[in-house]
Design a protein around this motif. Structure first.
Motif, PDB file in Angstrom:
ATOM      1  N   GLU A 443       0.834  -1.198   0.000  1.00 50.18           N
ATOM      2  CA  GLU A 443       0.000   0.000   0.000  1.00 50.18           C
ATOM      3  C   GLU A 443       0.869   1.249   0.000  1.00 50.18           C
ATOM      4  O   GLU A 443       1.869   1.323   0.720  1.00 50.18           O
ATOM      5  CB  GLU A 443      -0.878   0.018   1.249  1.00 50.18           C
ATOM      6  CG  GLU A 443      -2.027  -0.963   1.214  1.00 50.18           C
ATOM      7  CD  GLU A 443      -3.176  -0.471   0.354  1.00 50.18           C
ATOM      8  OE1 GLU A 443      -3.286   0.742   0.128  1.00 50.18           O
ATOM      9  OE2 GLU A 443      -3.960  -1.307  -0.102  1.00 50.18           O
ATOM     10  N   GLY A 444       0.467   2.257  -0.761  1.00 54.10           N
ATOM     11  CA  GLY A 444       1.242   3.483  -0.821  1.00 54.10           C
ATOM     12  C   GLY A 444       0.916   4.482   0.266  1.00 54.10           C
ATOM     13  O   GLY A 444       1.642   5.456   0.461  1.00 54.10           O
ATOM     14  N   ARG A 445      -0.172   4.255   1.001  1.00 57.56           N
ATOM     15  CA  ARG A 445      -0.564   5.226   2.034  1.00 57.56           C
ATOM     16  C   ARG A 445       0.174   5.001   3.345  1.00 57.56           C
ATOM     17  O   ARG A 445       0.038   5.779   4.283  1.00 57.56           O
ATOM     18  CB  ARG A 445      -2.070   5.139   2.283  1.00 57.56           C
ATOM     19  CG  ARG A 445      -2.509   3.848   2.946  1.00 57.56           C
ATOM     20  CD  ARG A 445      -4.026   3.762   3.061  1.00 57.56           C
ATOM     21  NE  ARG A 445      -4.429   2.481   3.625  1.00 57.56           N
ATOM     22  CZ  ARG A 445      -5.127   2.347   4.738  1.00 57.56           C
ATOM     23  NH1 ARG A 445      -5.486   3.407   5.426  1.00 57.56           N
ATOM     24  NH2 ARG A 445      -5.474   1.155   5.165  1.00 57.56           N
ATOM     25  N   ILE A 446       0.935   3.914   3.435  1.00 57.57           N
ATOM     26  CA  ILE A 446       1.617   3.568   4.676  1.00 57.57           C
ATOM     27  C   ILE A 446       3.090   3.944   4.563  1.00 57.57           C
ATOM     28  O   ILE A 446       3.769   3.539   3.620  1.00 57.57           O
ATOM     29  CB  ILE A 446       1.490   2.053   4.953  1.00 57.57           C
ATOM     30  CG1 ILE A 446       0.020   1.620   4.917  1.00 57.57           C
ATOM     31  CG2 ILE A 446       2.129   1.691   6.283  1.00 57.57           C
ATOM     32  CD1 ILE A 446      -0.175   0.119   4.945  1.00 57.57           C
ATOM     33  N   ALA A 447       3.596   4.720   5.518  1.00 59.78           N
ATOM     34  CA  ALA A 447       5.015   5.084   5.514  1.00 59.78           C
ATOM     35  C   ALA A 447       5.868   3.830   5.669  1.00 59.78           C
ATOM     36  O   ALA A 447       5.555   2.948   6.472  1.00 59.78           O
ATOM     37  CB  ALA A 447       5.301   6.069   6.645  1.00 59.78           C
ATOM     38  N   GLN A 448       6.931   3.754   4.885  1.00 57.80           N
ATOM     39  CA  GLN A 448       7.763   2.554   4.865  1.00 57.80           C
ATOM     40  C   GLN A 448       9.240   2.918   4.834  1.00 57.80           C
ATOM     41  O   GLN A 448       9.625   3.920   4.239  1.00 57.80           O
ATOM     42  CB  GLN A 448       7.429   1.708   3.625  1.00 57.80           C
ATOM     43  CG  GLN A 448       5.997   1.229   3.580  1.00 57.80           C
ATOM     44  CD  GLN A 448       5.551   0.777   2.210  1.00 57.80           C
ATOM     45  OE1 GLN A 448       6.334   0.224   1.456  1.00 57.80           O
ATOM     46  NE2 GLN A 448       4.290   1.011   1.886  1.00 57.80           N
ATOM     47  N   ASP A 449      10.041   2.079   5.472  1.00 61.26           N
ATOM     48  CA  ASP A 449      11.496   2.175   5.375  1.00 61.26           C
ATOM     49  C   ASP A 449      11.990   0.992   4.554  1.00 61.26           C
ATOM     50  O   ASP A 449      11.657  -0.163   4.850  1.00 61.26           O
ATOM     51  CB  ASP A 449      12.149   2.138   6.760  1.00 61.26           C
ATOM     52  CG  ASP A 449      11.902   3.415   7.547  1.00 61.26           C
ATOM     53  OD1 ASP A 449      11.849   4.487   6.921  1.00 61.26           O
ATOM     54  OD2 ASP A 449      11.747   3.330   8.779  1.00 61.26           O
ATOM     55  N   VAL A 450      12.776   1.283   3.528  1.00 57.58           N
ATOM     56  CA  VAL A 450      13.363   0.240   2.689  1.00 57.58           C
ATOM     57  C   VAL A 450      14.820   0.077   3.095  1.00 57.58           C
ATOM     58  O   VAL A 450      15.578   1.053   3.141  1.00 57.58           O
ATOM     59  CB  VAL A 450      13.269   0.601   1.195  1.00 57.58           C
ATOM     60  CG1 VAL A 450      13.916  -0.488   0.352  1.00 57.58           C
ATOM     61  CG2 VAL A 450      11.816   0.795   0.789  1.00 57.58           C
ATOM     62  N   ILE A 451      15.205  -1.159   3.401  1.00 51.41           N
ATOM     63  CA  ILE A 451      16.579  -1.452   3.811  1.00 51.41           C
ATOM     64  C   ILE A 451      17.174  -2.433   2.811  1.00 51.41           C
ATOM     65  O   ILE A 451      16.659  -3.542   2.626  1.00 51.41           O
ATOM     66  CB  ILE A 451      16.618  -2.053   5.229  1.00 51.41           C
ATOM     67  CG1 ILE A 451      15.935  -1.092   6.216  1.00 51.41           C
ATOM     68  CG2 ILE A 451      18.054  -2.327   5.661  1.00 51.41           C
ATOM     69  CD1 ILE A 451      15.591  -1.720   7.539  1.00 51.41           C
ATOM     70  N   LEU A 452      18.249  -2.023   2.160  1.00 51.24           N
ATOM     71  CA  LEU A 452      18.928  -2.850   1.170  1.00 51.24           C
ATOM     72  C   LEU A 452      20.262  -3.301   1.753  1.00 51.24           C
ATOM     73  O   LEU A 452      21.038  -2.477   2.242  1.00 51.24           O
ATOM     74  CB  LEU A 452      19.148  -2.061  -0.121  1.00 51.24           C
ATOM     75  CG  LEU A 452      17.907  -1.363  -0.705  1.00 51.24           C
ATOM     76  CD1 LEU A 452      18.287  -0.548  -1.933  1.00 51.24           C
ATOM     77  CD2 LEU A 452      16.832  -2.380  -1.051  1.00 51.24           C
ATOM     78  N   LYS A 453      20.521  -4.603   1.695  1.00 49.63           N
ATOM     79  CA  LYS A 453      21.736  -5.153   2.298  1.00 49.63           C
ATOM     80  C   LYS A 453      22.557  -5.871   1.231  1.00 49.63           C
ATOM     81  O   LYS A 453      22.076  -6.812   0.589  1.00 49.63           O
ATOM     82  CB  LYS A 453      21.380  -6.125   3.420  1.00 49.63           C
ATOM     83  CG  LYS A 453      20.605  -5.473   4.559  1.00 49.63           C
ATOM     84  CD  LYS A 453      20.207  -6.483   5.623  1.00 49.63           C
ATOM     85  CE  LYS A 453      19.398  -5.809   6.735  1.00 49.63           C
ATOM     86  NZ  LYS A 453      18.944  -6.785   7.762  1.00 49.63           N
TER      87      LYS A 453
END
Length: 609
Positions: A443-453
């Motif tokens: 969903e685009g309405r929810i704030a998200q953190d993307v973590i790339l490892k």
């Protein structure tokens, strides 16, 4: 499975019971539905219900005609079970509910009952998410071993998945059939112009495949012109088995034209609103001087919201003249309380409470309105936004929303298993792997953190699509970022896409920032490369020499001398090659594989203007 006959090579395999939850740790599959049906019996609305587990590896006709082998060695026969239930039923009839492939099986069951003059034993057929005319996601699995989720939360490796699928006759029934191409106009395979540098598919098929004849030819290796790839080469399109494909064509010729007896009610229920594979796009690889062999093909998913994540709506609702209903999964998975996690899709669609209620209503001859289910296919609201992520290896992706819900790979506690586990806890989320690319969405309405490892040396490209209900798509790409094992990059996403913050060695300190939509500049890429080399497990003397030469290249770049910069980088490549040779002193030697990856990184930096 035997590659010639499709028969099981292990006679000890048996069918036990319907799956309530997968191995005790994945999400429920049929657990709540089964409890719901038990309660239905207890209420007195129906006398009994039975789940018919079957060996889904076998051809549909064989399952019905020969039965299913059980744990105690006996055979369960679906026709006999229907006869038994009809005898004890008040109406003398039973209703069949078929989920996914079970809907196809139910059609064969009714066909057999018709031939024996017993069609009157069944009063209705309810199909839920049934790929009646096939679905493109199955194509990706058989050609490349992509996207094979054994059950929700379990991911099978590509080599095993493709080998299993190509030798399983029943899997071919899930491929788009001839009728699929008559109903669905969009192509299932597209070829980028540059793909001709590897294999000239466009001279054979044109820009795309949107007809069954061409599709069949492609599946069979361009009618024999293309050879079957090695087992471990899952990037080359597989060449499927003509025997199994011909059998599935015959099956679909019967099922796609099948009509229910006049007295029988047919209900088709399609899941809608989730990103679902509708095709594959092939391109050449994105490395410098891409080798012209099929194993270097790149492939990208083409997605549509017109499905339940596995089966596209036109297939689930393919029968003309029969009732069609649509379960709005996008809305159902979108609770007002965002801490309440729901993410139903094709695999566990029967766990959706509204669907359970709707099925009960149908069985009781009620057509009452049920929330989230409609007779008209839903439309996307203009204000709606969803996020689609594409990550090109060698990097792992984790997405965590503002409530701590997670999307991505998680640890499998069984160290001996080659099955990987994943989570998709965010509402309307998914995680898939196709080729070397990871796909995720939410969903685009929810704030998200993307973590790339970082998991290896190389470069990665990360793409974010913001898909709006208006049909507009806004793309943000972080392109050709150098990466090494242990490197961490983070992006915060709320109303817009934030900056990428890079921590080279995972020590918690932010070393670089790349703005949204930017390719790492030549200067930044050289700085990242310089720091990466400093953390590599090679002799300090070699590190110092390479870092010194990269520093010289940076000085030329600062003066605006791009040609001189590239010449300096060519010298760095030469040094790496020298230190990777077998005759190099052992203590100074750079491992060959590591050297090759460093050279690819440098070649990509050279291409930056």
């Amino acid at each position: 499975m035997d590659p010639e006959s499709g028969e099981s090579v292990d006679p000890g395999i048996y069918t036990r019971d319907a799956i309530d939850e997968a191995f005790g740790f994945a999400d429920n599959v049929y657990k709540k539905f089964m409890l719901s049906m038990d309660e239905f019996v207890e209420s007195g609305a129906i006398k009994e219900w039975r789940a018919f587990p079957y060996d889904w590896r076998m051809p549909l006709e064989e399952i019905v005609d020969e039965g299913t082998r059980l744990e105690d060695g006996s055979t369960a026969n679906v026709l006999e079970q229907i006869r038994e239930m009809a005898k004890s039923s008040k109406s003398g009839k039973v209703s069949l509910v078929g989920h996914s492939n079970g809907g196809l099986l139910a059609k064969v069951v009714i066909d057999r009952l018709e031939k024996s003059g017993e069609a009157g034993l069944v009063d209705r057929l309810i199909m839920v998410g049934t790929p009646q005319i096939g679905t493109p996601k199955a194509m990706a699995g058989l050609l490349h071993g992509d996207g094979i989720n054994l059950l929700k939360g379990l991911l099978l490796d590509k080599e095993t998945a493709r080998g299993l699928g190509e030798n399983m006759a029943s899997a071919y029934n899930l491929l788009p059939s001839k009728k699929y191409f008559e109903i669905v106009q969009s192509p299932v395979i597209e070829f980028d112009y540059d793909v001709r540098d590897i294999y000239d598919f466009r001279s054979i098929y044109g820009e795309s495949i949107s007809g069954f004849g061409s599709f069949k030819s492609f599946l069979l290796g361009d009618n024999g012109e293309r050879t079957e790839p090695e087992e471990d080469d899952t990037d080359s399109p597989n060449v499927l088995k003509n025997t199994f494909l011909s059998r599935s064509i015959e099956t679909h010729n019967n099922l796609d034209s099948w009509r229910a007896p006049e007295h029988m009610e047919v209900i088709q229920i399609a899941g809608w609103g989730l990103d679902t594979v509708r095709g594959i796009s092939y391109d050449d690889c994105d490395i410098l001087f891409c080798p012209d062999n099929l194993s270097n093909l790149d492939r990208k998913l083409i997605l549509t919201e017109d499905g339940d994540e596995t089966v596209v709506v036109p297939s689930a609702a393919a029968m003309e003249g029969e009732e069609r209903y649509y379960l709005n999964l996008k809305l159902y998975n979108n609770p007002l309380d965002l801490k309440f996690r729901i993410s139903r899709n094709h695999a566990d669609i029967l766990e959706a409470t509204p669907l359970q209620d709707f099925i009960k209503n149908i069985i009781q001859n009620k057509k009452e309105q049920v929330t989230y289910i409609s007779t008209e296919k839903p439309k996307v609201e203009k204000e709606y936004k969803r996020l689609r992520y594409r990550l090109h290896s060698p990097v792992k992706i984790d997405i965590i929303d503002e409530n701590g819900n997670h999307i991505g790979i998680i640890e499998n506690n069984d160290q001996d298993s080659d099955i990987r586990r994943y989570e998709q806890e965010v509402p309307n989320s998914y995680y898939m792997e196709f080729g070397e690319t990871k796909y995720a969405g939410a969903e685009g309405r929810i704030a998200q953190d993307v973590i790339l490892k970082g998991e290896d040396l190389g470069t990665f490209t990360f793409e974010i699509d913001e898909v709006f209900g208006t049909g507009e798509t806004k793309n943000t790409t972080f392109e050709n970022i150098p990466v090494m094992e242990g490197m961490i990059a983070e992006i915060a996403i709320s109303d817009s896409v934030g900056e990428m913050e890079i921590d080279i060695n995972g020590d918690g300190e932010k070393d670089f920032i790349i703005r949204p939509g930017e390719e790492a500049s030549k200067e930044t890429s050289l700085e990242i490369l310089e720091k990466m080399i400093g953390f590599l497990d090679i002799h300090q003397t070699v590190k110092d020499r390479l870092i010194d030469k990269i520093g010289n290249a940076r000085k030329q770049l600062e003066k605006g001398h791009n040609i001189a910069t590239n010449a300096m980088l060519a010298n760095v490549k030469q040094q790496i090659e020298t230190f990777s040779r077998e005759n190099a002193p052992e203590k100074f030697r750079i491992p060959k594989e590591e050297a090759e990856k460093l050279i690819v990184i440098i070649e990509r930096i050279q291409l930056i203007d």
